[in-house]
Design a protein around this motif. Structure first.
Motif, PDB file in Angstrom:
ATOM      1  N   LEU A 212      50.497  27.737  35.773  1.00 21.83           N
ATOM      2  CA  LEU A 212      50.523  28.647  34.629  1.00 21.83           C
ATOM      3  C   LEU A 212      49.139  28.760  33.993  1.00 21.83           C
ATOM      4  O   LEU A 212      48.766  29.818  33.477  1.00 21.83           O
ATOM      5  N   GLY A 213      48.364  27.666  34.031  1.00 20.71           N
ATOM      6  CA  GLY A 213      46.988  27.745  33.561  1.00 20.71           C
ATOM      7  C   GLY A 213      46.163  28.709  34.403  1.00 20.71           C
ATOM      8  O   GLY A 213      45.298  29.427  33.882  1.00 20.71           O
ATOM      9  N   SER A 214      46.440  28.743  35.705  1.00 15.03           N
ATOM     10  CA  SER A 214      45.765  29.701  36.577  1.00 15.03           C
ATOM     11  C   SER A 214      46.195  31.131  36.261  1.00 15.03           C
ATOM     12  O   SER A 214      45.377  32.061  36.300  1.00 15.03           O
ATOM     13  N   PHE A 215      47.493  31.313  35.951  1.00 13.57           N
ATOM     14  CA  PHE A 215      47.948  32.619  35.461  1.00 13.57           C
ATOM     15  C   PHE A 215      47.111  33.045  34.261  1.00 13.57           C
ATOM     16  O   PHE A 215      46.654  34.193  34.168  1.00 13.57           O
ATOM     17  N   ALA A 216      46.927  32.102  33.319  1.00 16.24           N
ATOM     18  CA  ALA A 216      46.187  32.403  32.096  1.00 16.24           C
ATOM     19  C   ALA A 216      44.742  32.773  32.397  1.00 16.24           C
ATOM     20  O   ALA A 216      44.202  33.746  31.856  1.00 16.24           O
ATOM     21  N   ALA A 217      44.095  31.987  33.272  1.00 14.63           N
ATOM     22  CA  ALA A 217      42.693  32.246  33.593  1.00 14.63           C
ATOM     23  C   ALA A 217      42.526  33.580  34.324  1.00 14.63           C
ATOM     24  O   ALA A 217      41.565  34.324  34.079  1.00 14.63           O
ATOM     25  N   ALA A 218      43.459  33.899  35.233  1.00  9.98           N
ATOM     26  CA  ALA A 218      43.384  35.181  35.937  1.00  9.98           C
ATOM     27  C   ALA A 218      43.567  36.344  34.970  1.00  9.98           C
ATOM     28  O   ALA A 218      42.876  37.373  35.070  1.00  9.98           O
ATOM     29  N   SER A 219      44.484  36.192  34.019  1.00 11.04           N
ATOM     30  CA  SER A 219      44.687  37.244  33.018  1.00 11.04           C
ATOM     31  C   SER A 219      43.464  37.391  32.131  1.00 11.04           C
ATOM     32  O   SER A 219      43.075  38.512  31.763  1.00 11.04           O
ATOM     33  N   ALA A 220      42.824  36.263  31.787  1.00 10.55           N
ATOM     34  CA  ALA A 220      41.603  36.328  30.988  1.00 10.55           C
ATOM     35  C   ALA A 220      40.491  37.050  31.754  1.00 10.55           C
ATOM     36  O   ALA A 220      39.714  37.813  31.166  1.00 10.55           O
ATOM     37  N   ALA A 221      40.413  36.813  33.063  1.00  8.85           N
ATOM     38  CA  ALA A 221      39.417  37.512  33.880  1.00  8.85           C
ATOM     39  C   ALA A 221      39.693  39.019  33.905  1.00  8.85           C
ATOM     40  O   ALA A 221      38.762  39.832  33.897  1.00  8.85           O
ATOM     41  N   LEU A 222      40.977  39.393  33.936  1.00  7.88           N
ATOM     42  CA  LEU A 222      41.327  40.812  33.874  1.00  7.88           C
ATOM     43  C   LEU A 222      40.877  41.423  32.551  1.00  7.88           C
ATOM     44  O   LEU A 222      40.350  42.543  32.520  1.00  7.88           O
ATOM     45  N   ALA A 223      41.104  40.697  31.452  1.00 12.31           N
ATOM     46  CA  ALA A 223      40.659  41.185  30.147  1.00 12.31           C
ATOM     47  C   ALA A 223      39.142  41.319  30.112  1.00 12.31           C
ATOM     48  O   ALA A 223      38.596  42.287  29.555  1.00 12.31           O
ATOM     49  N   TRP A 224      38.457  40.346  30.688  1.00 15.72           N
ATOM     50  CA  TRP A 224      36.989  40.375  30.776  1.00 15.72           C
ATOM     51  C   TRP A 224      36.526  41.622  31.543  1.00 15.72           C
ATOM     52  O   TRP A 224      35.652  42.364  31.080  1.00 15.72           O
ATOM     53  N   GLY A 225      37.115  41.854  32.703  1.00 17.39           N
ATOM     54  CA  GLY A 225      36.729  43.008  33.493  1.00 17.39           C
ATOM     55  C   GLY A 225      37.009  44.321  32.790  1.00 17.39           C
ATOM     56  O   GLY A 225      36.214  45.263  32.859  1.00 17.39           O
ATOM     57  N   ALA A 226      38.145  44.378  32.082  1.00 19.87           N
ATOM     58  CA  ALA A 226      38.495  45.612  31.385  1.00 19.87           C
ATOM     59  C   ALA A 226      37.590  45.854  30.187  1.00 19.87           C
ATOM     60  O   ALA A 226      37.232  47.001  29.881  1.00 19.87           O
ATOM     61  N   ALA A 227      37.182  44.785  29.511  1.00 17.22           N
ATOM     62  CA  ALA A 227      36.381  44.934  28.295  1.00 17.22           C
ATOM     63  C   ALA A 227      34.907  45.175  28.586  1.00 17.22           C
ATOM     64  O   ALA A 227      34.264  46.007  27.939  1.00 17.22           O
ATOM     65  N   ALA A 228      34.358  44.450  29.547  1.00 20.17           N
ATOM     66  CA  ALA A 228      32.916  44.489  29.785  1.00 20.17           C
ATOM     67  C   ALA A 228      32.532  45.144  31.097  1.00 20.17           C
ATOM     68  O   ALA A 228      31.343  45.272  31.395  1.00 20.17           O
ATOM     69  N   GLY A 229      33.513  45.536  31.882  1.00 23.99           N
ATOM     70  CA  GLY A 229      33.231  46.052  33.211  1.00 23.99           C
ATOM     71  C   GLY A 229      33.216  44.919  34.221  1.00 23.99           C
ATOM     72  O   GLY A 229      32.786  43.811  33.917  1.00 23.99           O
TER      73      GLY A 229
END
Length: 204
Positions: free
Chosen positions: A39-56
């Motif tokens: 589940l921590g990996s789920f969280a980190a992958a979702s955070a990476a998606l947010a990063w990509g969406a916000a900053a490219g």
């Protein structure tokens, strides 16, 4: 939405992972630690998606997303299920696999460089060996282990194992519907995390 939904999914998954760690401290059950890592990996992958969406998207965001979402989540989930079933060898095997996955994700060349605002296609940036084949092995083995253990335990724990199977199915659906973008995929991730957590802690 493409930023807020993945960020919310990251918070939900991280909170559930932390709760599993707390339960592990009380019960010392190794499967809880493996599931918490999943589940921590789920969280980190979702955070990476947010990063990509916000900053490219760039190589850094892509490496984080591929490591946690592509390489680790399913493998750790399956290891937890095997540990729950009494297969103690799953522990050292998944630790070795996780170390290998981290090394591959950090060192493998990315060509061409990742750019843009949409979720990158791994096949366009990574060679089949070692990164993509390792993800394929980890995802297949982890999913088969998680679903197989849940199916064999349905009669003993119908609710918990049904929730786990449902969580795996929802996560798979989110991956298959990557065209929905960061927000749509993360919505499925959040639901999958909740279903899996409920299955992990259910005693019925």
């Amino acid at each position: 939405m493409d930023v807020l939904v993945p960020f919310a999914a990251a918070l939900v998954s991280f909170r559930l992972a932390a709760e599993l760690v707390r339960k592990h401290r009380l019960r010392r059950a190794p499967e809880l630690l493996a599931w918490a890592a999943s589940l921590g990996s789920f969280a980190a992958a979702s955070a990476a998606l947010a990063w990509g969406a916000a900053a490219g998207w760039d190589d850094r965001a892509f490496r984080a997303y591929y490591l946690f979402g592509g390489l680790l989540t399913a493998a750790l989930l399956g290891a937890g299920s095997l540990l729950r079933a009494g297969v103690r060898a799953a522990g050292p095997v998944v630790v070795f696999y996780a170390g290998l996955a981290v090394g591959v994700a950090l060192a493998v060349p990315i060509d061409p460089a990742v750019t843009g605002g949409s979720i990158p296609d791994a096949a366009s940036h990574l060679e089949l060996v070692p990164a993509r084949i390792l993800a394929l092995v980890g995802n297949i083995a982890g999913t088969v282990a998680a679903v197989g253990v849940a199916l064999t335990g349905l009669r003993r724990r119908p609710l918990g194992n049904s929730l786990i199977i449902g969580g795996v199915a929802v996560a798979a659906a989110g991956s298959a519907l990557a065209g929905l973008g960061q927000g749509g995929g993360s919505f499925f991730t959040a639901i999958a995390a909740v279903l899996l957590y409920a299955g992990f802690v259910s005693r019925r």
